[in-house]
Design a protein around this motif. Structure first.
Motif, mmCIF file in Angstrom:
data_model
loop_
_atom_site.group_PDB
_atom_site.id
_atom_site.type_symbol
_atom_site.label_atom_id
_atom_site.label_comp_id
_atom_site.label_asym_id
_atom_site.label_seq_id
_atom_site.Cartn_x
_atom_site.Cartn_y
_atom_site.Cartn_z
ATOM 1 N N LEU B 38 0.841 -1.197 0.000
ATOM 2 C CA LEU B 38 0.000 0.000 0.000
ATOM 3 C C LEU B 38 0.881 1.254 0.000
ATOM 4 N N PRO B 39 0.401 2.342 -0.629
ATOM 5 C CA PRO B 39 1.218 3.550 -0.732
ATOM 6 C C PRO B 39 1.211 4.357 0.568
ATOM 7 N N VAL B 40 2.356 4.494 1.195
ATOM 8 C CA VAL B 40 2.490 5.231 2.452
ATOM 9 C C VAL B 40 3.678 6.180 2.283
ATOM 10 N N PRO B 41 3.612 7.416 2.771
ATOM 11 C CA PRO B 41 4.762 8.315 2.644
ATOM 12 C C PRO B 41 6.011 7.684 3.271
ATOM 13 N N PRO B 42 7.187 7.900 2.657
ATOM 14 C CA PRO B 42 8.411 7.263 3.146
ATOM 15 C C PRO B 42 8.725 7.654 4.588
ATOM 16 N N ALA B 43 9.302 6.710 5.339
ATOM 17 C CA ALA B 43 9.576 6.952 6.757
ATOM 18 C C ALA B 43 10.766 6.122 7.211
ATOM 19 N N PHE B 44 11.475 6.628 8.217
ATOM 20 C CA PHE B 44 12.462 5.788 8.888
ATOM 21 C C PHE B 44 12.228 5.867 10.389
ATOM 22 N N VAL B 45 12.827 4.916 11.109
ATOM 23 C CA VAL B 45 12.554 4.837 12.539
ATOM 24 C C VAL B 45 13.861 4.736 13.323
ATOM 25 N N ILE B 46 13.892 5.489 14.428
ATOM 26 C CA ILE B 46 14.997 5.364 15.379
ATOM 27 C C ILE B 46 14.538 4.326 16.395
ATOM 28 N N THR B 47 15.282 3.260 16.563
ATOM 29 C CA THR B 47 14.769 2.108 17.311
ATOM 30 C C THR B 47 14.811 2.315 18.825
ATOM 31 N N THR B 48 14.142 1.407 19.520
ATOM 32 C CA THR B 48 14.136 1.461 20.980
ATOM 33 C C THR B 48 15.545 1.212 21.545
ATOM 34 N N ASP B 49 16.431 0.588 20.760
ATOM 35 C CA ASP B 49 17.834 0.441 21.197
ATOM 36 C C ASP B 49 18.453 1.807 21.462
ATOM 37 N N ALA B 50 18.174 2.755 20.559
ATOM 38 C CA ALA B 50 18.736 4.097 20.699
ATOM 39 C C ALA B 50 18.181 4.775 21.952
ATOM 40 N N ALA B 70 21.414 10.410 7.549
ATOM 41 C CA ALA B 70 21.289 9.441 6.458
ATOM 42 C C ALA B 70 19.820 9.118 6.192
ATOM 43 N N GLY B 71 19.033 9.019 7.272
ATOM 44 C CA GLY B 71 17.596 8.742 7.127
ATOM 45 C C GLY B 71 16.912 9.885 6.381
ATOM 46 N N ILE B 72 17.236 11.111 6.762
ATOM 47 C CA ILE B 72 16.658 12.272 6.083
ATOM 48 C C ILE B 72 17.040 12.247 4.601
ATOM 49 N N ALA B 73 18.294 11.850 4.320
ATOM 50 C CA ALA B 73 18.747 11.800 2.919
ATOM 51 C C ALA B 73 17.913 10.792 2.118
ATOM 52 N N VAL B 74 17.548 9.656 2.745
ATOM 53 C CA VAL B 74 16.701 8.687 2.039
ATOM 54 C C VAL B 74 15.321 9.292 1.791
ATOM 55 N N LEU B 75 14.765 9.953 2.804
ATOM 56 C CA LEU B 75 13.445 10.570 2.613
ATOM 57 C C LEU B 75 13.506 11.616 1.500
ATOM 58 N N GLU B 76 14.634 12.357 1.434
ATOM 59 C CA GLU B 76 14.792 13.362 0.373
ATOM 60 C C GLU B 76 14.786 12.688 -0.991
ATOM 61 N N ARG B 77 15.521 11.574 -1.094
ATOM 62 C CA ARG B 77 15.616 10.866 -2.368
ATOM 63 C C ARG B 77 14.251 10.309 -2.770
ATOM 64 N N GLU B 78 13.568 9.676 -1.812
ATOM 65 C CA GLU B 78 12.284 9.041 -2.114
ATOM 66 C C GLU B 78 11.217 10.061 -2.489
ATOM 67 N N SER B 79 11.267 11.242 -1.825
ATOM 68 C CA SER B 79 10.198 12.215 -2.033
ATOM 69 C C SER B 79 10.565 13.240 -3.108
ATOM 70 N N GLY B 80 11.833 13.278 -3.488
ATOM 71 C CA GLY B 80 12.272 14.286 -4.449
ATOM 72 C C GLY B 80 12.243 15.690 -3.863
ATOM 73 N N ARG B 81 12.405 15.797 -2.541
ATOM 74 C CA ARG B 81 12.345 17.103 -1.893
ATOM 75 C C ARG B 81 13.577 17.278 -1.012
ATOM 76 N N ARG B 82 13.848 18.527 -0.557
ATOM 77 C CA ARG B 82 15.025 18.778 0.275
ATOM 78 C C ARG B 82 14.611 19.312 1.644
#
Lengths: 200, 589
Positions: B38-50, B70-82
């Motif tokens: 299903l289409p969901v806006p791109p996301a990354f997660v900082i884990t409970t380990d952190a 690095a996570g923000i950079a992936v979101l930038e790439r996926e969304s085409g935004r800065r």
């Protein structure tokens, strides 16, 4: 009697209250309050029925006239008045939270909350806890101006903790010292201290 | 496994879903939806380990800052935004998320990444200067409230960040970090800190959740529904949440953000509008709603946004539903083979049935009556009585057995006893969130608020009928009817299942059995559930009193009664089934 004003003030807020109930919000010993109330009855300032007291109409009017003198210092205290104004802001949010507890939007319509959605209910209790934490910044300066107001803060926390433990009548129950009941009484107390009018 | 960005973070792609205990409930549900394709806006997660590392050393663990970058950079790439830059700025939502949802955890911060430059870029991109400015202001307001815990008046929407900073300083709160990266780090720290807040700690203690579990932080790209004609926002339900009819139901507003749909400022269109504009997306949306409903075996409420012709699902959850819908959906889903009767009984509670069976004005009665006042509805229900203008008078009249309607300008704590005594409450001033409204709902008193000061004149002593749900006050005594549960085939079906599952027999007053029942109405204290263990000892059956409430029925079950007699059977049957489940530990408290 030294604390007569305070006792009658407590009775104005805890209408139909017992000596214990009045003592509980103004921070005096129950025995002292009982004595003062008995004196008030004999002076025609209060009436008693089955252990519950009520101000007479004349006592209500004369009590209203005393506040400006008793609380002159607080009315002139900028920090106190500013804290009260922040309280009014939080008050608006409190009423929204209580309304969210009691009613829910279903497909754009407002219906009574039947408490079938535990996640929703938990979120509302969470919002109340968050509001309480923000309100603590307001309670500090209020009790600095009138130390007995700290009693409300303790009662609010107690009601919140009951609600958080699943005894949800402690959110808005009208016949117990629920969060809303205590908040409502604190609001009334502040309006009287500062001589402000209730707007709704 | 979702893709690792290092030691502390995971990018949520469409590969296998990581453990809930590592990424928290929010990220888990994003990962699950992505896993379903299903289409969901791109996301990354900082884990409970952190989180554990942060709490152990009191600071962000080494390397986390780089991984967030690095996570923000992936979101930038996926969304085409800065992030924090034009011409297409990336804004993110920051959410806390433990494995189980928990009070006291930091609320969601939206629109993080907006600053003066990003605002200008967003204004150019959307062609909507007011939207960009409002997004900037709302970010300030949220960050101040949620991360800095400040109590602020509404920030002036025409002022700029300088004025907002001044307002924030005046409120005695800390300052908002100057850069988007600094703001993001501040929000992440606030999430971790909230793990050790008073409420979260108490909750864990109460529910036996270990203090070391920790919370994750989900960082998700925001999408915009107002970037042109091929953009919009809406909400879709997999069935009708008001009636329960098994057809999708929803609202859509072209060129709008999600909050515009719910704000009431604009009137959204139905889903046909989306079907006319972008039929392929409409079909994809309904298909997603179906799949989520099947996966969860319950009606879904899904928020969505369409950004430049791309559909995104923002959130899917079991929908809140009106009582009538709860009944129909539960029965339909059993008939469809989706759930078993036992589950249907769990999804409808006694309170919902009491609402459906509450007394109401007889058909057509309102049309023939004369309206004497109207205002905002604050509590549903019908109340009839003679008007009194004073709480003491209400109490005296009620003590003498008279039905009264209390009308007040506003209400204060002094009036509560009058509301307890009255059949209905009416106020001249105030809205649906006023103290009067809150107290009336808590007492279950029909209540109409904000009728105007004229309501205080001319009605004193008159007989009136208050229709709380519609906010109307009528002249005289109107006829009231009580719906009969036996007239509704869906209620009859639920009743049959409930009778098979209930631990005791339930009779209607009109079908009273021959065996003797203890009459609680005639016993002192019989109206309080807490007295029942004592009063019911040795009895076989009981009637009236506290059995009108769930706690009373639960007490009857606990006392091992063979039967009870009540006005309407289904509420008591559902309460008895709930008490039985609780007794067997099937349902959590």
């Amino acid at each position: 009697m030294r604390n007569m004003h305070l006792v009658l003030h407590g009775l104005a807020i805890k209408k139909h209250g017992s000596a214990e109930a009045v003592a509980g919000i103004v921070g005096l010993e129950a025995s002292e309050v009982a004595q003062a109330l008995a004196a008030a009855v004999s002076q025609g300032r209060a009436v008693e029925a089955g252990g519950a007291y009520m101000l007479t109409p004349a006592a209500r009017v004369s009590l209203g006239g005393e506040y400006s003198k008793v609380y002159a210092a607080q009315r002139a205290d900028q920090a106190f008045v500013a804290a009260y104004e922040r309280f009014e802001l939080v008050n608006r949010q409190l009423k929204e939270i209580m309304t969210a507890w009691q009613t829910v939007e279903v497909g754009g319509q407002s219906v009574a909350n039947d408490h079938a959605d535990k996640a929703y209910d938990d979120a509302v209790i969470g919002r109340l806890g968050e509001l309480h934490e923000r309100a603590e910044a307001v309670f500090g300066p209020l009790s600095a101006g009138v130390p007995r107001l700290a009693i409300y803060q303790a009662k609010l926390l107690a009601a919140l903790e009951h609600a958080e433990d699943g005894e949800t009548e402690w959110l808005s129950g009208a016949k117990i010292e629920s969060y809303h009941t205590v908040w409502f009484e604190l609001h009334e107390d502040l309006l009287r201290i500062l001589g402000r009018e209730r707007t709704e | 496994m979702a893709r690792s960005l290092g030691r502390w973070t995971l990018y949520l792609d469409d590969t296998a879903v990581p453990e809930r205990s590592l990424i928290g409930g929010k990220a888990w549900s994003i990962a699950r939806m992505r896993g379903m394709g299903l289409p969901v806006p791109p996301a990354f997660v900082i884990t409970t380990d952190a989180c554990r590392a942060y709490l152990a050393q009191g600071d962000l663990p080494a390397g986390l800052r780089d991984e967030i970058g690095a996570g923000i950079a992936v979101l930038e790439r996926e969304s085409g935004r800065r992030f924090g830059q034009g011409p297409h700025p990336l804004l993110v939502a920051v959410r806390s998320g433990a494995a189980a949802s928990m009070p006291g955890m930091m609320d969601t911060v939206l629109n993080l990444g907006i600053d003066a430059a990003a605002k200008a870029a967003l204004a150019a991109e959307s062609g909507d200067v007011a939207f960009a400015r409002d997004t900037h202001r709302r970010f300030y307001d949220m960050y101040a409230r949620i991360v800095l815990k400040a109590t602020l008046a509404d920030l002036d929407k025409d002022a700029g960040p300088e004025a907002w900073r001044t307002a924030l300083a005046a409120a005695g709160a800390g300052a908002i970090p100057a850069t988007a990266t600094g703001q993001l780090e501040g929000a992440v720290r606030a999430v971790f800190e909230s793990w050790n807040g008073r409420r979260a700690k108490r909750y864990r203690q109460h529910h036996g959740i270990p203090d070391e579990a920790g919370t994750a932080v989900t960082i998700q790209a925001m999408v915009f529904g107002n970037l042109g004609r091929d953009s919009g926002s809406g909400v879709v339900f997999s069935r009708n949440p008001l009636t329960g009819a098994p057809a999708p139901y929803g609202e859509y507003l072209a060129m709008a953000q999600g909050e515009d749909v719910v704000s009431g400022k604009h009137t959204p269109d139905g889903l046909e509008a989306l079907n006319n504009a972008m039929p392929a997306l409409h079909d994809a949306l309904l298909g997603a709603a179906q799949r989520l409903e099947q996966a969860d075996r319950d009606i879904q409420d899904i928020e969505f946004t369409i950004q430049k012709g791309e559909l995104y699902l923002l959130q899917a959850r079991a929908a809140k539903r009106a009582p009538a819908a709860a009944v129909r959906i539960a029965v339909d889903m059993v008939r469809e083979g989706t759930i078993v009767p036992e589950e249907a009984l769990r999804r409808v509670n006694a309170e919902q049935i009491r609402g459906l069976l509450a007394p109401r004005l007889a058909n057509g009665a309102a049309a023939r009556a004369r309206l004497v006042a109207h205002g905002e509805s604050a509590c549903h229900g019908v109340g009839v009585g003679q008007v009194v203008l004073d709480a003491d008078a209400a109490e005296t009249a009620a003590a003498n057995g008279r039905d009264v309607v209390l009308i007040r300008p506003t209400t204060s704590p002094e009036d509560v006893h009058g509301k307890v005594a009255a059949r209905a409450v009416v106020t001249a001033r105030g809205g649906a969130t006023s103290h009067a409204a809150v107290v009336s709902r808590a007492l279950g008193r029909p209540c109409v608020v904000g009728c105007g000061d004229e309501v205080l004149q001319g009605l004193d002593g008159r007989q009136v009928t208050v229709e709380g749900g519609a906010g109307l006050v009528f002249d005289g005594t109107l006829p009231v009817t009580v719906p009969d549960e036996r007239d509704d085939p869906l209620l009859r079906q639920l009743e049959a299942w409930a009778r098979a599952a209930a631990p005791l027999a339930v009779y209607r007053d009109s079908e009273r059995p021959a065996a003797a029942a203890l009459d609680l109405d005639g016993l002192p204290g019989g109206e309080s559930p807490e007295n029942l263990p004592q009063l019911l000892a040795g009895a076989k059956g009981a009637a009236g009193g506290a059995l009108a409430r769930d706690a009373g029925v639960a007490a009857a079950v606990a006392c091992g009664l063979a039967f009870i007699v009540v006005p309407q059977a289904l509420p008591a049957l559902l309460a008895a089934c709930a008490a039985r489940r609780k007794g067997r530990g099937v349902d959590a408290a």
